[in-house]
Write a protein that holds these residues in place. Structure first.
Motif, PDB file in Angstrom:
ATOM      1  N   ALA A   1      -2.428 -16.894   2.827  1.00 43.33           N
ATOM      2  CA  ALA A   1      -1.063 -17.305   3.132  1.00 43.33           C
ATOM      3  C   ALA A   1      -0.335 -17.625   1.834  1.00 43.33           C
ATOM      4  O   ALA A   1      -0.837 -18.394   1.008  1.00 43.33           O
ATOM      5  CB  ALA A   1      -1.069 -18.512   4.048  1.00 43.33           C
ATOM      6  N   ALA A   2       0.841 -17.039   1.675  1.00 39.40           N
ATOM      7  CA  ALA A   2       1.625 -17.224   0.450  1.00 39.40           C
ATOM      8  C   ALA A   2       2.848 -18.070   0.730  1.00 39.40           C
ATOM      9  O   ALA A   2       3.444 -18.013   1.810  1.00 39.40           O
ATOM     10  CB  ALA A   2       2.043 -15.871  -0.102  1.00 39.40           C
ATOM     11  N   SER A   3       3.236 -18.837  -0.289  1.00 33.44           N
ATOM     12  CA  SER A   3       4.466 -19.621  -0.196  1.00 33.44           C
ATOM     13  C   SER A   3       5.069 -19.747  -1.586  1.00 33.44           C
ATOM     14  O   SER A   3       4.392 -19.504  -2.596  1.00 33.44           O
ATOM     15  CB  SER A   3       4.195 -21.008   0.382  1.00 33.44           C
ATOM     16  N   GLY A   4       6.338 -20.114  -1.623  1.00 29.15           N
ATOM     17  CA  GLY A   4       6.994 -20.394  -2.893  1.00 29.15           C
ATOM     18  C   GLY A   4       7.840 -19.274  -3.450  1.00 29.15           C
ATOM     19  O   GLY A   4       8.630 -19.477  -4.350  1.00 29.15           O
ATOM     20  N   ARG A   5       7.669 -18.084  -2.932  1.00 27.22           N
ATOM     21  CA  ARG A   5       8.436 -16.941  -3.427  1.00 27.22           C
ATOM     22  C   ARG A   5       8.481 -15.916  -2.304  1.00 27.22           C
ATOM     23  O   ARG A   5       7.598 -15.893  -1.453  1.00 27.22           O
ATOM     24  CB  ARG A   5       7.782 -16.350  -4.665  1.00 27.22           C
ATOM     25  N   THR A   6       9.493 -15.064  -2.330  1.00 29.68           N
ATOM     26  CA  THR A   6       9.616 -14.075  -1.272  1.00 29.68           C
ATOM     27  C   THR A   6       8.393 -13.162  -1.249  1.00 29.68           C
ATOM     28  O   THR A   6       8.163 -12.393  -2.188  1.00 29.68           O
ATOM     29  CB  THR A   6      10.880 -13.234  -1.460  1.00 29.68           C
ATOM     30  N   PHE A   7       7.636 -13.276  -0.189  1.00 30.29           N
ATOM     31  CA  PHE A   7       6.368 -12.562  -0.084  1.00 30.29           C
ATOM     32  C   PHE A   7       6.561 -11.062  -0.175  1.00 30.29           C
ATOM     33  O   PHE A   7       5.751 -10.351  -0.773  1.00 30.29           O
ATOM     34  CB  PHE A   7       5.687 -12.953   1.227  1.00 30.29           C
ATOM     35  N   SER A   8       7.639 -10.572   0.399  1.00 29.89           N
ATOM     36  CA  SER A   8       7.859  -9.123   0.433  1.00 29.89           C
ATOM     37  C   SER A   8       8.202  -8.547  -0.938  1.00 29.89           C
ATOM     38  O   SER A   8       8.334  -7.333  -1.080  1.00 29.89           O
ATOM     39  CB  SER A   8       8.963  -8.779   1.431  1.00 29.89           C
ATOM     40  N   ARG A   9       8.343  -9.403  -1.928  1.00 31.07           N
ATOM     41  CA  ARG A   9       8.584  -8.934  -3.294  1.00 31.07           C
ATOM     42  C   ARG A   9       7.305  -8.882  -4.121  1.00 31.07           C
ATOM     43  O   ARG A   9       7.339  -8.621  -5.326  1.00 31.07           O
ATOM     44  CB  ARG A   9       9.595  -9.847  -3.992  1.00 31.07           C
TER      45      ARG A   9
END
Length: 125
Positions: free
Chosen positions: A23-31
């Motif tokens: 799980a990612a957070s902090g920045r637009t994952f799709s980038r």
């Protein structure tokens, strides 16, 4: 900054399956281009699989091709590693990594900008 949190590791018998999540957070994952690496005791960290930001390009370590897949869900900010037909030699700490350079999917660990803390996968014989 990007925070990556892996989950889903554990102990499994040879021939079994596991699905790891990152799980990612902090920045637009799709980038972000995403990848999984693994590191066994006494060995170098090695590339397992990578996927482009759009999901259109996927690269896998040849030794794992056919057993592992790397789907991503941009709506959930999550990348997965589906591992089937596991072998004892798959035992390692598995790391999720993110690359802000979207121009290509790298297989080199030094290309990745952010890393998770890792999750242990142990395959018993």
């Amino acid at each position: 900054q990007v925070q990556l949190v892996e989950s889903g590791g554990g102990l499994v018998q040879a021939g079994g399956s596991l699905r790891l999540s990152c799980a990612a957070s902090g920045r637009t994952f799709s980038r972000l281009n995403m990848a999984w690496f693994r590191q066994a005791p006494g060995k170098e960290r090695e590339f397992v699989a990578g996927i482009s930001w759009s999901g259109s390009r996927v690269y896998k370590n040849e030794s794992m091709k056919g057993r592992f897949t790397i789907p991503r869900d941009n709506a959930k900010n999550t990348v997965y590693l589906q591992m089937n037909s596991l072998k004892p030699e798959d035992t390692a700490v598995y790391y999720c990594a993110a690359d802000t350079d979207r121009s290509f999917v790298s297989t080199g660990k030094y290309e990745y900008d952010y890393w998770g803390q890792g999750t242990q996968v142990t395959v018993s014989s």
